[in-house]
Structures are given as C-alpha cells and as structure tokens.
Design a protein around this motif. Structure first.
Motif, mmCIF file in Angstrom:
data_model
loop_
_atom_site.group_PDB
_atom_site.id
_atom_site.type_symbol
_atom_site.label_atom_id
_atom_site.label_comp_id
_atom_site.label_asym_id
_atom_site.label_seq_id
_atom_site.Cartn_x
_atom_site.Cartn_y
_atom_site.Cartn_z
ATOM 1 N N ASP A 131 0.812 -1.210 0.000
ATOM 2 C CA ASP A 131 0.000 0.000 0.000
ATOM 3 C C ASP A 131 0.848 1.265 0.000
ATOM 4 O O ASP A 131 0.390 2.325 -0.439
ATOM 5 C CB ASP A 131 -0.933 0.011 1.222
ATOM 6 N N VAL A 132 2.082 1.157 0.489
ATOM 7 C CA VAL A 132 2.963 2.325 0.516
ATOM 8 C C VAL A 132 3.635 2.538 -0.832
ATOM 9 O O VAL A 132 3.710 3.665 -1.330
ATOM 10 C CB VAL A 132 4.025 2.175 1.623
ATOM 11 N N LYS A 134 2.637 1.946 -3.631
ATOM 12 C CA LYS A 134 1.754 2.467 -4.670
ATOM 13 C C LYS A 134 2.030 3.941 -4.936
ATOM 14 O O LYS A 134 1.812 4.442 -6.037
ATOM 15 C CB LYS A 134 0.288 2.309 -4.247
ATOM 16 N N TYR A 135 2.509 4.619 -3.911
ATOM 17 C CA TYR A 135 2.726 6.067 -3.998
ATOM 18 C C TYR A 135 4.200 6.450 -3.958
ATOM 19 O O TYR A 135 4.595 7.482 -4.509
ATOM 20 C CB TYR A 135 1.996 6.767 -2.844
ATOM 21 N N VAL A 136 5.028 5.634 -3.292
ATOM 22 C CA VAL A 136 6.462 5.929 -3.174
ATOM 23 C C VAL A 136 7.238 4.699 -3.617
ATOM 24 O O VAL A 136 7.021 3.605 -3.092
ATOM 25 C CB VAL A 136 6.844 6.279 -1.716
#
Length: 227
Positions: A131-132, A134-136
């Motif tokens: 989940d992290v 996905k953005y970083v």
C-alpha cells in the motif's frame, strides 16, 4: 640529577583520549562523506553512485582522516589527532551511551536501507509495503533509510547538543514507525504473514522512544561512592 619520567597512568589516559579523538574524527568523516555523496547522487541528481560506491568514497575519506590523525600526533598535542597544538581541552568526557546508540543504530539503519531494500529487496518487504509503494517507489524508501540512518549517526557524533540528539532519535523512529504501521496494515488486510514484521518493527520503534528519554550516567567523579 633527577629524571622526571611520565606517570604510567598519565600515559594510558593520554593514549585513551587520543584513541577516542581519532576514532570520532574518522567516524565523523565517514558519515559526513556518505551523507554528501548520497544526497548528491540521490535527491540532488548530480551524478550516479551505487550504495557500495557511496560507501567506498566514504571509506577513502575516512582512511585519509585516519592517516592525517596518525601523522598529526608527533607534531600537535599528544592526546589529539589535530596538527594544531592545544586543540584538545584535556578534560575527560564520559562515554555517552545515548550517542553510541545513535551512531550504531544509525549505521545499521543505513546498511539495511542500502543492502536490504535498494540492493536486495525481499519479496516479503515489498508485499508488506504494497500500500505504501503504490505512492512511493521502494528504492526511494530504501534511500530514505540510508539518509535518516546517516542523520542519526551524525547526530550521535555531536557533543553537548541535546537538540541534535533529539533529531537523531526522530530520524531513527520515523522509518521504523512507518514500517511498523505498514506491516500492521498489511497483516490486517491482504498479507497476514506480515504480523511478525509488524511486531518487530513496532518493538524497535518503542525501543528508540525509550532510549531517547534516558539520561547518560554521571561522570565517575560525580557518582556517589559505595560505602
């Protein structure tokens, strides 16, 4: 004719102070150089350098600092690794366990980020951080570990500066807390096997907070003598 020979205790004390001074200088040079190369090769995007190239550059700088310190002793103050005479105040400083914790753990954080995330990312790490990342990107998270670990290690080398030490403990706690939260969220949703990592990183985070609130022991001359 009277010959005044130095006391053996004084010689041992001078050698110990010199060893502490040159060790601190060499470690500080390594950490500062690694920070500079890492920032220049990473966020600043000035050139490309792998993790091992960054460590090699820092090692060469530290080796130069060591050689300079060894050559300086015959010319400068005997208990200092500086060419400047009188550069060492001569006062014995107690070893700070909090600062040692910052240096050792900070270096460990940097090695984990460089070797365990940037160099050889594990499937479980990527899955637990799904989940992290996905953005970083995972590489960016790895360099975050390297940078914050070096900040913590550098803060541990600064003497008599509680604010710098507070910054160092924050640098240790942020990535560990992020990992604990991300793995806990993954364990509660799509990746139950991450529960062990969540517990481990959660304990690390609590440990950093506990050590940050501890006081260093008093110097020997201020401690109460046992009866």
């Amino acid at each position: 004719m009277t010959v005044n020979l130095p006391n053996l205790t004084d010689i041992e004390r001078t050698g110990l102070e010199y060893a502490k001074d040159i060790t601190e200088r060499v470690v500080a040079t390594f950490v500062v150089t690694a920070c500079g190369v890492g920032v220049a090769a990473g966020p600043a995007d000035m050139f490309h350098a792998s993790f091992w190239e960054t460590m090699a550059a820092a090692g060469l700088a530290a080796a130069g600092s060591l050689i300079k310190g060894v050559l300086a002793r015959p010319f400068g103050t005997k208990n200092s690794a500086s060419f400047v005479r009188g550069a060492w105040c001569g006062a014995r400083r107690p070893v700070s366990r909090r600062r040692a914790f910052l240096v050792v753990t900070g270096i460990g954080w940097s090695l984990y980020g460089g070797l365990g995330i940037v160099g050889q990312p594990r499937y479980g790490t990527a899955r637990g951080l799904a989940d992290v990342i996905k953005y970083v990107p995972l590489d960016a998270l790895g360099w975050m570990w390297v940078a914050l670990g070096l900040v913590a290690a550098l803060a541990g080398l600064v003497v008599n500066c509680p604010r710098m030490q507070a910054l160092g403990f924050a640098a240790l706690g942020v990535p560990a807390g992020l990992w604990a939260g991300a793995f806990a969220e993954g364990a509660a949703t799509t990746y139950p096997s991450a529960v062990g990592s969540a517990c481990g990183w959660g304990a690390f985070t609590v440990g950093v907070v506990l050590v940050s609130g501890m006081d260093d022991p008093l110097p020997p001359h201020l401690r109460k003598r046992g009866r």
